[in-house]
Write a protein that holds these residues in place. Structure first.
Motif, PDB file in Angstrom:
ATOM      1  N   GLN A 127     -17.274  -7.974   4.546  1.00  0.00           N
ATOM      2  CA  GLN A 127     -17.117  -7.716   3.112  1.00  0.00           C
ATOM      3  C   GLN A 127     -18.188  -8.475   2.335  1.00  0.00           C
ATOM      4  OE1 GLN A 127     -13.014  -7.105   1.460  1.00  0.00           O
ATOM      5  NE2 GLN A 127     -13.537  -8.957   0.343  1.00  0.00           N
ATOM      6  N   LEU A 336      -6.200   8.440  -0.294  1.00  0.00           N
ATOM      7  CA  LEU A 336      -4.816   8.150  -0.671  1.00  0.00           C
ATOM      8  C   LEU A 336      -3.968   9.407  -0.833  1.00  0.00           C
ATOM      9  CD1 LEU A 336      -5.129   5.146  -3.182  1.00  0.00           C
ATOM     10  CD2 LEU A 336      -4.595   5.085  -0.752  1.00  0.00           C
ATOM     11  N   LEU A 346       0.716   4.509   5.591  1.00  0.00           N
ATOM     12  CA  LEU A 346       1.319   3.801   4.461  1.00  0.00           C
ATOM     13  C   LEU A 346       2.826   3.996   4.428  1.00  0.00           C
ATOM     14  CD1 LEU A 346      -1.174   4.454   1.523  1.00  0.00           C
ATOM     15  CD2 LEU A 346      -0.985   2.451   3.009  1.00  0.00           C
ATOM     16  N   GLU A 353      -3.407  -3.778   5.513  1.00  0.00           N
ATOM     17  CA  GLU A 353      -4.790  -4.213   5.292  1.00  0.00           C
ATOM     18  C   GLU A 353      -5.762  -3.453   6.197  1.00  0.00           C
ATOM     19  OE1 GLU A 353      -5.948  -5.865   2.854  1.00  0.00           O
ATOM     20  OE2 GLU A 353      -3.995  -6.345   2.010  1.00  0.00           O
ATOM     21  N   PRO A 360     -13.137   1.618  -0.716  1.00  0.00           N
ATOM     22  CA  PRO A 360     -14.334   0.877  -1.107  1.00  0.00           C
ATOM     23  C   PRO A 360     -13.972  -0.425  -1.810  1.00  0.00           C
ATOM     24  CG  PRO A 360     -13.925   2.675  -2.625  1.00  0.00           C
ATOM     25  CD  PRO A 360     -12.934   2.836  -1.506  1.00  0.00           C
ATOM     26  N   LEU A 361     -14.915  -1.357  -1.881  1.00  0.00           N
ATOM     27  CA  LEU A 361     -14.652  -2.597  -2.609  1.00  0.00           C
ATOM     28  C   LEU A 361     -14.386  -2.284  -4.082  1.00  0.00           C
ATOM     29  CD1 LEU A 361     -14.559  -5.693  -2.255  1.00  0.00           C
ATOM     30  CD2 LEU A 361     -16.970  -5.756  -2.921  1.00  0.00           C
TER      31      LEU A 361
ATOM     32  N   PRO B  31      16.186   0.180  -0.715  1.00  0.00           N
ATOM     33  CA  PRO B  31      16.452  -0.469  -1.984  1.00  0.00           C
ATOM     34  C   PRO B  31      16.428   0.508  -3.150  1.00  0.00           C
ATOM     35  CG  PRO B  31      14.155  -0.721  -1.436  1.00  0.00           C
ATOM     36  CD  PRO B  31      14.764   0.222  -0.425  1.00  0.00           C
ATOM     37  N   PHE B  32      16.903   1.713  -2.984  1.00  0.00           N
ATOM     38  CA  PHE B  32      16.860   2.683  -4.067  1.00  0.00           C
ATOM     39  C   PHE B  32      18.252   3.139  -4.466  1.00  0.00           C
ATOM     40  CE2 PHE B  32      12.984   3.284  -1.553  1.00  0.00           C
ATOM     41  CZ  PHE B  32      12.113   2.777  -2.478  1.00  0.00           C
ATOM     42  N   HIS B 266       4.509   0.478   0.391  1.00  0.00           N
ATOM     43  CA  HIS B 266       3.755  -0.098   1.516  1.00  0.00           C
ATOM     44  C   HIS B 266       3.333  -1.542   1.257  1.00  0.00           C
ATOM     45  CE1 HIS B 266       0.624   1.982  -0.983  1.00  0.00           C
ATOM     46  NE2 HIS B 266      -0.083   0.907  -0.717  1.00  0.00           N
ATOM     47  N   ARG B 267       3.409  -1.999   0.004  1.00  0.00           N
ATOM     48  CA  ARG B 267       3.067  -3.386  -0.317  1.00  0.00           C
ATOM     49  C   ARG B 267       4.322  -4.243  -0.510  1.00  0.00           C
ATOM     50  NH1 ARG B 267      -2.554  -4.511  -0.162  1.00  0.00           N
ATOM     51  NH2 ARG B 267      -3.704  -2.744  -1.027  1.00  0.00           N
ATOM     52  N   VAL B 332      -3.897   2.268  -8.923  1.00  0.00           N
ATOM     53  CA  VAL B 332      -4.393   3.508  -8.315  1.00  0.00           C
ATOM     54  C   VAL B 332      -3.538   3.870  -7.102  1.00  0.00           C
ATOM     55  CG1 VAL B 332      -6.340   4.577  -7.103  1.00  0.00           C
ATOM     56  CG2 VAL B 332      -6.758   3.176  -9.150  1.00  0.00           C
ATOM     57  N   GLU B 333      -3.231   2.873  -6.265  1.00  0.00           N
ATOM     58  CA  GLU B 333      -2.397   3.148  -5.083  1.00  0.00           C
ATOM     59  C   GLU B 333      -1.059   3.749  -5.491  1.00  0.00           C
ATOM     60  OE1 GLU B 333      -1.928  -0.138  -2.313  1.00  0.00           O
ATOM     61  OE2 GLU B 333      -4.020  -0.711  -2.610  1.00  0.00           O
ATOM     62  N   LEU B 336      -1.599   7.444  -7.042  1.00  0.00           N
ATOM     63  CA  LEU B 336      -2.036   8.509  -6.136  1.00  0.00           C
ATOM     64  C   LEU B 336      -1.080   8.711  -4.959  1.00  0.00           C
ATOM     65  CD1 LEU B 336      -5.928   8.066  -5.998  1.00  0.00           C
ATOM     66  CD2 LEU B 336      -4.590   9.674  -7.358  1.00  0.00           C
ATOM     67  N   VAL B 337      -0.365   7.667  -4.557  1.00  0.00           N
ATOM     68  CA  VAL B 337       0.505   7.801  -3.382  1.00  0.00           C
ATOM     69  C   VAL B 337       1.945   8.132  -3.762  1.00  0.00           C
ATOM     70  CG1 VAL B 337       1.393   6.654  -1.290  1.00  0.00           C
ATOM     71  CG2 VAL B 337      -0.962   6.227  -2.056  1.00  0.00           C
ATOM     72  N   TRP B 365     -10.774  -3.146  -4.205  1.00  0.00           N
ATOM     73  CA  TRP B 365      -9.959  -3.416  -3.018  1.00  0.00           C
ATOM     74  C   TRP B 365     -10.675  -4.427  -2.130  1.00  0.00           C
ATOM     75  CZ3 TRP B 365     -10.009   1.283  -5.362  1.00  0.00           C
ATOM     76  CH2 TRP B 365      -8.773   1.878  -5.637  1.00  0.00           C
ATOM     77  N   GLU B 366     -10.126  -5.628  -2.048  1.00  0.00           N
ATOM     78  CA  GLU B 366     -10.673  -6.619  -1.118  1.00  0.00           C
ATOM     79  C   GLU B 366      -9.791  -6.641   0.112  1.00  0.00           C
ATOM     80  OE1 GLU B 366     -11.313 -10.575  -2.693  1.00  0.00           O
ATOM     81  OE2 GLU B 366     -12.206  -9.746  -4.505  1.00  0.00           O
ATOM     82  N   TYR B 367     -10.423  -6.803   1.269  1.00  0.00           N
ATOM     83  CA  TYR B 367      -9.648  -6.879   2.513  1.00  0.00           C
ATOM     84  C   TYR B 367      -8.803  -8.151   2.518  1.00  0.00           C
ATOM     85  CZ  TYR B 367      -8.637  -7.334   7.523  1.00  0.00           C
ATOM     86  OH  TYR B 367      -8.008  -7.489   8.737  1.00  0.00           O
ATOM     87  N   ASP B 368      -7.496  -7.981   2.700  1.00  0.00           N
ATOM     88  CA  ASP B 368      -6.568  -9.075   2.965  1.00  0.00           C
ATOM     89  C   ASP B 368      -6.643 -10.189   1.910  1.00  0.00           C
ATOM     90  OD1 ASP B 368      -4.509 -10.031   4.490  1.00  0.00           O
ATOM     91  OD2 ASP B 368      -5.781 -11.161   5.868  1.00  0.00           O
ATOM     92  N   HIS B 369      -6.688  -9.808   0.640  1.00  0.00           N
ATOM     93  CA  HIS B 369      -6.725 -10.814  -0.428  1.00  0.00           C
ATOM     94  C   HIS B 369      -5.346 -11.435  -0.597  1.00  0.00           C
ATOM     95  CE1 HIS B 369      -6.687 -12.464  -4.497  1.00  0.00           C
ATOM     96  NE2 HIS B 369      -7.989 -12.591  -4.369  1.00  0.00           N
TER      97      HIS B 369
END
Lengths: 394, 394
Positions: A127, A336, A346, A353, A360-361, B31-32, B266-267, B332-333, B336-337, B365-369
């Motif tokens: 990254q 997505l 998902l 991750e 993209p970043l 949980p719904f 998913h998060r 965005v996630e 769109l999802v 989007w950063e990997y594994d932030h």
């Protein structure tokens, strides 16, 4: 030894982004003449919740396969296809990451994990490098179970084994794949995505004579923000050469399939300029298809790295960068909304991750952005709307 | 006069982002607890392809309703609910856009369209303003048809009208809504989203005595990147006041529903810090629910604009901006999802630019932030994972 509870818990696990278990069906409607409907095992919410949590490892394991399934190093050629495919994708991951590090100067970070019921993965991510904004190369192995309807569809759905398979209950499956997306910084340097995967079911344990199902899938495709005809032609030419060594029918068929698959339907445009895409491939000996998959994976470096070397240091304006960011937004939309592996992953509890490593970043969405006709931006859009023949079949 | 071919062509049209036609069903799984399953009319691919293309207008029409259905200006209170709801959302669009322009200093751009079979929309977008990166306020009216199963579910699904409704074929419906997302530039200034909608079916024409189905839905929710307790409490307090004037049970119920709906599954985290969300509301007189929806729409300005005025000029660092951009990625996630209106709209041929107006100008989007425990970023994430009571019921 894996208990049936563990096997059940491992069901419906996703295999990286872009890896999904599918069978081909015939659809008559346009514009998807080769559309491959996915048997996604429709996991219920409860099943998805039950998926095993991955356990992170301090270092990568020698094999992601269950004990006893991994490669016989003293005699590799007699090893199982599972073992040989894992060996192939692990080597491809090493080779491709080394080639990328060589150009970028920054090293990949590596994360490995396993799941208690078997399987696991190795994610490598670079990254904010010198050349790439974000590059990821994942390998992953999944042990799961599928409902009998999916098994029947995969093995032809003949009426012979229908009642028997119904009795048999869920069928264990194995899936392994390599998946990668690399987004460069320079707007004139293209993004590449590739993915190669192998899928195998067990024979239904209580159905005498019922066969294993297995198939190969994969593809490599290019997503530039600006078109350099010679770059796109080179990329397609390398894909074509890899295909032609194995079957002259492959490239035209898989090029078309790629154009169909990467359609952002709500935009009426493709994510990029294509390449090859195939799925459900089991029409010849497994050895031949392993050789073909290996050829394709080995073609990523010669297809892609020369384009990066040519374009990574080209001067660009803020406007070029903005257009790249808008195209990155389209990439996000495709992944997505439509990408099977991503949406499946998902929803079924895969390692988030690793699945979203493909994003993209940074990305951008402007309201109602329309490039002026005849501009370089318009030319790219036009080629995404109207796919061209980049490596004509002579 | 609308032909049956036109009515069929208008079927399954989406109504803006976040507007979807739904009926509530009982689900026992967590949980719904209040999960509202959507009858999306499952449009087939062919139907989706058949949706009418919008026709852009040079200026906005006086009404988006079919001729003869619009408001009787000489006696508004005797007009149909369709007409009065359109009047309400058009006024809300005017008022809210005026309040936003007043703070920003930049004017909204307006795009209007109609569809040949009836209905249309008015999109207003303010992009790259002084205060907002992107703000959009849409109104939309849709005439479509629904399959009889959806009508039955909406009207209680009693066995009495089951065979009759089956005979009746597709049922015409009407839907109208206002939908808005506003993303400010300053990372300390929160994003807001709101949406209010009214849905009505015709009576099945050949079923004697079968009733119309109708309901109201909507909500207003806040998505900050950083928490200021007093801001979030103010926002929720205004929602609670609006609810309490109509039913003391509304706020606790709709606050919980909002926390459930905006879950990025998913998060395991919500998109933001909630507000209110409701759907399928038809448990009392339509007049009362119109009054409640109007109250909610009128509460957007007092709930949101004071927070913007307080935060729009706060100094911030590049790190604050990066965190805002990561949270925009989560936005965005979700959209769109999971967001029903967005995913439905994209798949059924709605006006793409109006549907995706809800996406931020830029995202990351950063990997594994992973924010460090105890930091301001961690506090936001914690509140998205573990929803708090911001306006406790006394």
């Amino acid at each position: 030894m894996v208990s049936s509870a563990q096997a059940a818990a491992a069901s419906s696990q996703p295999l990286l982004s872009s890896v999904a278990v599918s069978v081909q069906v015939h659809c008559n409607f346009q514009p998807f003449p080769t559309f491959s409907a996915i048997i996604f095992f429709k996991p219920s919410f409860e099943e998805a919740q039950a998926i095993e949590k991955e356990e992170m490892l301090m270092e990568r394991p020698a094999s992601l396969l269950r004990e006893g399934e991994d490669l016989q190093w003293d005699n590799p050629s007699t090893s199982s296809m599972r073992a040989r495919f894992e060996t192939m994708i692990r080597k491809a991951q090493d080779d491709i990451c080394a080639a990328v590090e060589d150009v970028d100067g920054i090293k990949f970070r590596e994360d490995s994990w396993i799941r208690p019921g078997g399987g696991g993965g190795i994610s490598r991510v670079l990254q904010d490098g010198n050349v790439w904004e974000k590059a990821g190369v994942n390998v992953s192995v999944v042990y799961g179970t599928m409902p009998p309807e999916a098994y029947r569809a995969a093995t032809g759905g003949g009426s012979d084994n229908k009642p028997a398979a119904n009795k048999a209950g869920r069928i264990p499956f194995f899936a392994a794949g390599i998946s990668s997306v690399m987004h460069p910084k320079n707007p004139f340097a293209p993004t590449v995505h590739f993915n190669y995967r192998y899928f195998e079911t067990d024979s239904p344990p209580d159905v005498a004579g019922a066969p294993k199902a297995w198939w190969f899938g994969g593809g490599t495709d290019l997503t530039p923000s600006y078109i350099f005809d010679e770059d796109v032609a080179h990329f397609h030419q390398v894909q074509k050469q890899a295909c032609d060594k194995h079957d002259l029918a492959f490239y035209p068929k898989f090029k078309q399939w790629c154009d169909d698959y990467f359609l952002i339907k709500h935009r009426g445009e493709r994510r990029g300029l294509g390449g090859i895409f195939f799925d459900d491939l089991n029409d010849r000996d497994g050895e031949k298809l392993l050789a073909f998959s290996t050829e394709c994976a080995n073609s990523v470096i010669p297809a892609y790295i020369p384009l990066i070397k040519k374009r990574k240091d080209m001067p660009f304006s803020p406007e070029h960068k903005d257009w790249q960011q808008l195209r990155r937004g389209r990439y996000v939309e495709f992944n997505l909304v439509y990408d099977r592996g991503t949406t499946f992953g998902l929803k079924t509890g895969g390692r988030i991750e690793s699945i979203l490593m493909s994003l993209p970043l940074t990305a951008r969405w402007e309201y109602d952005h329309q490039p002026e006709a005849g501009t370089e931006e318009w030319k790219l859009l036009d080629a995404c709307r109207n796919p061209k023949e980049w490596a004509p079949v002579s």
